[in-house]
Scaffold this motif. Structure first.
Motif, mmCIF file in Angstrom:
data_model
loop_
_atom_site.group_PDB
_atom_site.id
_atom_site.type_symbol
_atom_site.label_atom_id
_atom_site.label_comp_id
_atom_site.label_asym_id
_atom_site.label_seq_id
_atom_site.Cartn_x
_atom_site.Cartn_y
_atom_site.Cartn_z
ATOM 1 N N ARG A 19 0.805 -1.226 0.000
ATOM 2 C CA ARG A 19 0.000 0.000 0.000
ATOM 3 C C ARG A 19 0.838 1.277 0.000
ATOM 4 O O ARG A 19 0.290 2.370 -0.138
ATOM 5 C CB ARG A 19 -0.965 -0.015 1.188
ATOM 6 N N GLY A 57 -5.207 0.850 -7.869
ATOM 7 C CA GLY A 57 -6.655 0.778 -7.962
ATOM 8 C C GLY A 57 -7.238 -0.368 -7.147
ATOM 9 O O GLY A 57 -8.258 -0.211 -6.478
ATOM 10 N N ASP A 60 -6.437 0.645 -3.306
ATOM 11 C CA ASP A 60 -7.171 1.830 -2.852
ATOM 12 C C ASP A 60 -8.666 1.565 -2.757
ATOM 13 O O ASP A 60 -9.354 2.185 -1.946
ATOM 14 C CB ASP A 60 -6.913 3.015 -3.781
ATOM 15 N N GLY A 61 -9.166 0.633 -3.574
ATOM 16 C CA GLY A 61 -10.592 0.328 -3.566
ATOM 17 C C GLY A 61 -10.987 -0.765 -2.582
ATOM 18 O O GLY A 61 -12.156 -1.109 -2.486
ATOM 19 N N ALA A 62 -10.009 -1.298 -1.844
ATOM 20 C CA ALA A 62 -10.278 -2.406 -0.925
ATOM 21 C C ALA A 62 -10.185 -1.941 0.523
ATOM 22 O O ALA A 62 -9.440 -1.008 0.838
ATOM 23 C CB ALA A 62 -9.270 -3.530 -1.158
#
Length: 117
Positions: A19, A57, A60-62
């Motif tokens: 991350r 993507g 960041d979306g999890a």
């Protein structure tokens, strides 16, 4: 020079499981050729920037507790590797798949991701 096994681990943990954008980018540049092709069920993208955008993507979306983990044994040859993975909370994966890499001169030239249905 990294082995195919090293590159499978770097792909899963240092790139897609990372991350931190700065160290993720460093891992991409160390492990992949500049013209790497990434193929998944959604699309095919080419290059470091596109690969970084795909990894960012996903992460960041999890939710923050979602992690990538090895799922089973890795299989390797001189220029190809396959690693199963899970993605989700530890012990309770939300997704499963395999990554297939093609390696040339110690770097990944192609990454193909297949998802479990």
């Amino acid at each position: 020079m990294p082995t195919v096994s090293d590159l499978l681990a770097a792909n899963l943990h240092d790139v897609f499981g990372n991350r931190d954008a700065v160290s993720r980018r460093a891992a991409i540049e160390a492990s992949f050729t500049p013209d790497v092709a990434f193929i998944d069920p959604e699309e095919t993208v080419t290059g470091w920037d596109a690969l970084e955008a795909k990894a960012a993507g996903l992460l960041d979306g999890a939710p923050a507790d979602f992690v990538f983990a090895d799922d089973g044994l890795a299989y390797v040859s001189a220029d190809t590797g396959v690693q199963g993975w899970t993605f989700g909370p530890a012990g309770s994966p939300a997704a499963r798949g395999v990554d297939i890499i093609t390696v040339r001169d110690g770097r990944i030239t192609e990454l193909r991701t297949l998802l479990h249905e």
